[in-house]
Motif scaffolding. Structure first.
Motif, PDB file in Angstrom:
ATOM      1  N   THR A 225       0.859  -1.171   0.000  1.00 43.45           N
ATOM      2  CA  THR A 225       0.000   0.000   0.000  1.00 43.45           C
ATOM      3  C   THR A 225       0.906   1.235   0.000  1.00 43.45           C
ATOM      4  O   THR A 225       1.687   1.409   0.933  1.00 43.45           O
ATOM      5  CB  THR A 225      -0.881   0.002   1.269  1.00 43.45           C
ATOM      6  N   PRO A 226       0.842   2.063  -1.049  1.00 41.86           N
ATOM      7  CA  PRO A 226       1.767   3.203  -1.144  1.00 41.86           C
ATOM      8  C   PRO A 226       1.796   4.090   0.112  1.00 41.86           C
ATOM      9  O   PRO A 226       2.871   4.508   0.552  1.00 41.86           O
ATOM     10  CB  PRO A 226       1.238   3.985  -2.351  1.00 41.86           C
ATOM     11  N   ASP A 227       0.623   4.318   0.707  1.00 41.74           N
ATOM     12  CA  ASP A 227       0.569   5.156   1.916  1.00 41.74           C
ATOM     13  C   ASP A 227       1.362   4.535   3.068  1.00 41.74           C
ATOM     14  O   ASP A 227       1.943   5.233   3.895  1.00 41.74           O
ATOM     15  CB  ASP A 227      -0.879   5.340   2.380  1.00 41.74           C
ATOM     16  N   GLU A 228       1.344   3.190   3.123  1.00 47.91           N
ATOM     17  CA  GLU A 228       2.036   2.493   4.195  1.00 47.91           C
ATOM     18  C   GLU A 228       3.552   2.629   4.010  1.00 47.91           C
ATOM     19  O   GLU A 228       4.295   2.745   4.988  1.00 47.91           O
ATOM     20  CB  GLU A 228       1.614   1.014   4.166  1.00 47.91           C
ATOM     21  N   VAL A 229       3.995   2.618   2.763  1.00 50.61           N
ATOM     22  CA  VAL A 229       5.415   2.802   2.457  1.00 50.61           C
ATOM     23  C   VAL A 229       5.870   4.169   2.968  1.00 50.61           C
ATOM     24  O   VAL A 229       6.860   4.289   3.701  1.00 50.61           O
ATOM     25  CB  VAL A 229       5.666   2.703   0.933  1.00 50.61           C
ATOM     26  N   THR A 230       5.117   5.186   2.582  1.00 47.51           N
ATOM     27  CA  THR A 230       5.450   6.554   2.992  1.00 47.51           C
ATOM     28  C   THR A 230       5.466   6.681   4.513  1.00 47.51           C
ATOM     29  O   THR A 230       6.387   7.244   5.098  1.00 47.51           O
ATOM     30  CB  THR A 230       4.410   7.539   2.405  1.00 47.51           C
ATOM     31  N   LYS A 231       4.426   6.100   5.139  1.00 44.73           N
ATOM     32  CA  LYS A 231       4.301   6.190   6.595  1.00 44.73           C
ATOM     33  C   LYS A 231       5.513   5.559   7.284  1.00 44.73           C
ATOM     34  O   LYS A 231       6.117   6.135   8.190  1.00 44.73           O
ATOM     35  CB  LYS A 231       3.017   5.453   7.015  1.00 44.73           C
ATOM     36  N   SER A 232       5.865   4.349   6.819  1.00 48.26           N
ATOM     37  CA  SER A 232       6.990   3.615   7.389  1.00 48.26           C
ATOM     38  C   SER A 232       8.299   4.379   7.233  1.00 48.26           C
ATOM     39  O   SER A 232       9.103   4.472   8.165  1.00 48.26           O
ATOM     40  CB  SER A 232       7.137   2.294   6.632  1.00 48.26           C
TER      41      SER A 232
ATOM     42  N   VAL B 118      13.889   7.817   6.909  1.00 47.79           N
ATOM     43  CA  VAL B 118      14.827   7.379   5.867  1.00 47.79           C
ATOM     44  C   VAL B 118      14.303   7.771   4.495  1.00 47.79           C
ATOM     45  O   VAL B 118      13.111   8.012   4.317  1.00 47.79           O
ATOM     46  CB  VAL B 118      15.028   5.840   5.876  1.00 47.79           C
ATOM     47  N   ASN B 119      15.202   7.849   3.548  1.00 45.90           N
ATOM     48  CA  ASN B 119      14.818   8.088   2.159  1.00 45.90           C
ATOM     49  C   ASN B 119      15.108   6.873   1.288  1.00 45.90           C
ATOM     50  O   ASN B 119      15.073   6.949   0.072  1.00 45.90           O
ATOM     51  CB  ASN B 119      15.531   9.311   1.599  1.00 45.90           C
TER      52      ASN B 119
ATOM     53  N   HIS C  21      11.790   1.773  -7.285  1.00 46.85           N
ATOM     54  CA  HIS C  21      10.761   2.803  -7.422  1.00 46.85           C
ATOM     55  C   HIS C  21      11.286   4.122  -6.866  1.00 46.85           C
ATOM     56  O   HIS C  21      11.719   4.174  -5.719  1.00 46.85           O
ATOM     57  CB  HIS C  21       9.501   2.422  -6.632  1.00 46.85           C
ATOM     58  N   GLN C  22      11.247   5.154  -7.695  1.00 45.80           N
ATOM     59  CA  GLN C  22      11.577   6.492  -7.196  1.00 45.80           C
ATOM     60  C   GLN C  22      10.288   7.095  -6.664  1.00 45.80           C
ATOM     61  O   GLN C  22       9.292   7.146  -7.371  1.00 45.80           O
ATOM     62  CB  GLN C  22      12.139   7.358  -8.326  1.00 45.80           C
ATOM     63  N   ILE C  23      10.306   7.526  -5.428  1.00 46.74           N
ATOM     64  CA  ILE C  23       9.086   8.103  -4.874  1.00 46.74           C
ATOM     65  C   ILE C  23       9.373   9.459  -4.241  1.00 46.74           C
ATOM     66  O   ILE C  23      10.530   9.825  -4.014  1.00 46.74           O
ATOM     67  CB  ILE C  23       8.425   7.159  -3.837  1.00 46.74           C
ATOM     68  N   ASP C  24       8.299  10.155  -3.982  1.00 42.61           N
ATOM     69  CA  ASP C  24       8.399  11.495  -3.434  1.00 42.61           C
ATOM     70  C   ASP C  24       7.834  11.462  -2.018  1.00 42.61           C
ATOM     71  O   ASP C  24       6.703  11.057  -1.810  1.00 42.61           O
ATOM     72  CB  ASP C  24       7.580  12.434  -4.329  1.00 42.61           C
ATOM     73  N   ILE C  25       8.652  11.843  -1.039  1.00 45.38           N
ATOM     74  CA  ILE C  25       8.132  11.907   0.323  1.00 45.38           C
ATOM     75  C   ILE C  25       8.257  13.341   0.826  1.00 45.38           C
ATOM     76  O   ILE C  25       9.356  13.813   1.093  1.00 45.38           O
ATOM     77  CB  ILE C  25       8.869  10.934   1.261  1.00 45.38           C
ATOM     78  N   ASP C  26       7.137  14.004   0.905  1.00 42.17           N
ATOM     79  CA  ASP C  26       7.098  15.416   1.322  1.00 42.17           C
ATOM     80  C   ASP C  26       8.102  16.253   0.532  1.00 42.17           C
ATOM     81  O   ASP C  26       8.848  17.060   1.102  1.00 42.17           O
ATOM     82  CB  ASP C  26       7.385  15.546   2.832  1.00 42.17           C
ATOM     83  N   GLY C  27       8.139  16.030  -0.772  1.00 46.36           N
ATOM     84  CA  GLY C  27       9.006  16.844  -1.624  1.00 46.36           C
ATOM     85  C   GLY C  27      10.425  16.336  -1.725  1.00 46.36           C
ATOM     86  O   GLY C  27      11.197  16.816  -2.550  1.00 46.36           O
ATOM     87  N   ALA C  28      10.772  15.349  -0.892  1.00 46.55           N
ATOM     88  CA  ALA C  28      12.137  14.805  -0.961  1.00 46.55           C
ATOM     89  C   ALA C  28      12.154  13.563  -1.841  1.00 46.55           C
ATOM     90  O   ALA C  28      11.223  12.769  -1.840  1.00 46.55           O
ATOM     91  CB  ALA C  28      12.631  14.460   0.443  1.00 46.55           C
ATOM     92  N   GLN C  29      13.223  13.424  -2.593  1.00 45.58           N
ATOM     93  CA  GLN C  29      13.404  12.258  -3.462  1.00 45.58           C
ATOM     94  C   GLN C  29      13.738  11.045  -2.595  1.00 45.58           C
ATOM     95  O   GLN C  29      14.655  11.096  -1.780  1.00 45.58           O
ATOM     96  CB  GLN C  29      14.539  12.564  -4.442  1.00 45.58           C
ATOM     97  N   ALA C  30      12.992   9.969  -2.776  1.00 44.66           N
ATOM     98  CA  ALA C  30      13.254   8.758  -1.997  1.00 44.66           C
ATOM     99  C   ALA C  30      13.154   7.551  -2.908  1.00 44.66           C
ATOM    100  O   ALA C  30      12.683   7.667  -4.035  1.00 44.66           O
ATOM    101  CB  ALA C  30      12.249   8.639  -0.858  1.00 44.66           C
TER     102      ALA C  30
END
Lengths: 250, 165
Positions: A184-191, A197-198, A211-220
Motif C-alpha cells: 500500500t503506497p501510503d504504508e510505504v510513505t508512513k513507514s 529514511v529516504n 521505485h523512485q518516490i516522493d516523500i514530502d518533496g524529498a526524493q526517496a
C-alpha cells in the motif's frame, strides 16, 4: 593495481524470497554457489525473509536444513556478517538456528547505515495492509503466545499441521480472494517517515524493481528484491552504485 | 465486442480472440448467459485497477464455472485501458472476475511460468467508455468485512450485450 582495487571494492548483498525447500535442490545449489563464491568478498549479507518455503522449528534438523545451515556457517566463519529478518514463511526461525548458521537475527524493521545512507530494511509483508485476513494472521503469528504455543508441539505434530494446511489450501483455492496484492503506497510513505529514511529495501512481493518516490518533496527510493523461483536474485550495493542482478541456475 | 451498461455509463470491450482464445471463450460464456448482469465493481483502487464480475450488491459472491488456463504468456501487457482476468494465487484459477487496468501495471505482466511469475492474462481492451472507467476509479471506497477498497455506492453492471460480428 587496478585489479586489486576492484577486488577490494566494498560491497553489500541483499537477498530474499528464496523459498528454499528439500524438493528444489536447484535453488539450494544456486545459493550455495553464491555463498561460497562472491558473497565471501562482501562487507555483509542481508537475508530479508522467506529464505525457506516453510520453517517448522529450529529442531527440524534434516539433510536439507543442515545443508543450508552449513553453507551460511561457512560464509560466517570467513568473517562475513550475515543478518536475517523473518519472512511470512519462516517466521518461526529462532536464535538456535541463527547461531548454528552464523546469522544475526534483526527486528522486523531495521535501519542500517548503508555506505552513509540510512536505509530501512524489512521483509515487506507488513506493507501489504490491504490484505486484511493476512494482517490478522500476521499479528497472531508474530505475537508472543502463538509461536511459543506452536513450538511447544512435537515436531511430528507440526509436520502434520503443515501438510494438512497445504492440502486444505489446495482444496479451498476456489474460495480464495482474487485480489491482487501489492504494498500500500501510503504504508510505504508512513513507514519511511517514521524511520526517517529516504531509502527502503524489502522483498515479499516478488516484483523486483526500483521505485523512485516522493516523500514530502524529498526524493526517496524503494528497492524491491526478486525471488529465486527460476533464477538467483541479488541486490548488490557498493558505495557508488547498486543494481538488481540475477544468477542463473546451473 | 462486449458492451456493459453500468449505472455509471456504457463500457465497450473489444476481445483479443487471437491472443487469448481460451480466456475470451471463457469470458464470453459468462457474458452470454447474463452472468455479469447485476454484478458490481467490488474492488476499486485509483491508480491501479477496477475489479468486478464476481459479486452482487451486498458482496454476495456468485458460484462460478471451472477455472481457465492462464494465457498471460501471450505477451500482451497490462497497459492502461486493457482488461485482464483476476485469479487467486494459483496462476490457472481465473473464472469470472476481471479487472480493468487504470494504469500501466507492468508488475502484472508475464515473467515466467512460476507461481509468482505467471502474471495476469490480458484478453480485452476498452474501446469506448474510458470516461466511464475514469469516473469509476475515482469513487469513494471503504471496508466491507474482509474486503477493502469496496465502493461506498454500488457500481452495477445492469446489462450485457455480446456482438461477435
Amino acid at each position: 593495481m587496478l585489479t586489486s582495487s576492484c577486488t577490494n571494492m566494498p560491497i553489500t548483498y541483499f537477498i530474499a524470497d528464496l523459498h528454499l525447500s528439500a524438493d528444489r535442490p536447484d535453488i539450494t545449489s544456486c545459493l550455495e554457489k553464491f555463498l561460497s563464491d562472491e558473497a565471501t568478498k562482501a562487507d555483509a549479507l542481508y537475508v530479508l525473509g522467506d529464505l525457506f518455503e516453510a520453517w517448522l522449528g529450529d529442531d527440524d534438523i534434516n539433510e536439507f536444513t543442515s545443508r543450508v545451515t552449513e553453507a551460511f556457517k561457512t560464509l560466517s566463519d570467513k568473517g562475513v556478517p550475515i543478518f536475517f529478518i523473518h519472512g511470512n514463511r519462516d517466521f518461526l526461525v529462532r536464535k538456535t538456528f541463527a547461531d548454528r548458521a552464523g546469522m544475526t537475527l534483526l527486528p522486523e524493521e531495521h535501519v542500517i547505515d548503508l555506505y552513509g545512507e540510512p536505509t530501512l530494511i524489512m521483509h515487506g509483508d507488513q506493507l501489504c495492509t490491504r490484505d486484511i485476513a493476512y494482517q490478522k494472521f500476521r499479528k497472531k503469528s508474530r505475537g508472543w503466545w502463538w509461536p511459543r504455543m506452536v513450538l511447544m508441539l512435537p515436531l511430528t505434530t507440526r509436520r502434520n499441521i503443515a501438510e494438512n494446511g497445504r492440502k486444505k489450501s489446495k482444496q479451498t483455492q476456489q474460495n480464495l480472494s482474487q485480489d491482487i496484492m501489492d504494498v500500500t503506497p501510503d504504508e510505504v510513505t508512513k513507514s519511511m517517515k517514521m524511520h526517517k529514511v529516504n531509502r527502503l529495501i524489502h522483498g515479499h512481493t516478488h516484483r523486483p524493481d526500483i521505485h523512485q518516490i516522493d516523500i514530502d518533496g524529498a526524493q526517496a527510493e524503494r528497492i524491491v528484491l526478486g525471488d529465486w523461483y527460476t533464477q538467483g536474485s541479488v541486490l548488490s550495493f557498493t558505495p557508488d552504485s547498486y543494481q538488481l542482478e540475477t544468477r542463473r541456475f546451473s | 465486442m462486449v458492451t456493459f451498461k453500468t449505472n455509471y455509463g456504457v463500457i465497450k470491450l473489444s476481445l483479443m480472440v487471437e491472443e487469448a482464445p481460451k480466456t475470451v471463450e471463457n469470458f464470453l460464456a459468462y457474458a452470454k448467459e447474463g452472468f455479469y448482469d447485476n454484478t458490481i465493481f467490488h474492488r476499486v483502487i485509483n491508480g491501479f485497477m477496477i475489479q468486478g464480475g464476481g459479486f452482487e450488491a451486498g458482496m454476495e459472491q456468485k458460484p462460478t464455472k471451472d477455472p481457465v488456463a492462464n494465457e498471460a504468456n501471450n505477451g500482451v501487457k497490462n497497459a492502461l485501458g486493457t482488461v485482464a482476468m483476476a485469479r487467486t494465487n494459483d496462476p490457472h484459477s481465473a473464472t469470472c472476475q476481471f479487472f480493468i487496468n487504470v494504469a500501466d501495471n507492468d508488475f502484472l505482466n508475464f515473467r515466467n511460468e512460476s507461481e509468482q511469475g505467471w502474471g495476469y492474462c490480458v484478453f480485452a481492451k476498452v474501446v469506448e467508455g474510458m470516461d466511464v472507467v475514469e469516473k469509476i476509479k475515482a469513487v469513494e471506497t471503504g471496508n466491507n468485512g474482509f474486503h477493502q477498497d469496496v465502493p461506498v455506492d454500488d457500481i452495477v453492471i445492469l446489462s450485457t450485450t455480446v456482438d461477435e460480428a
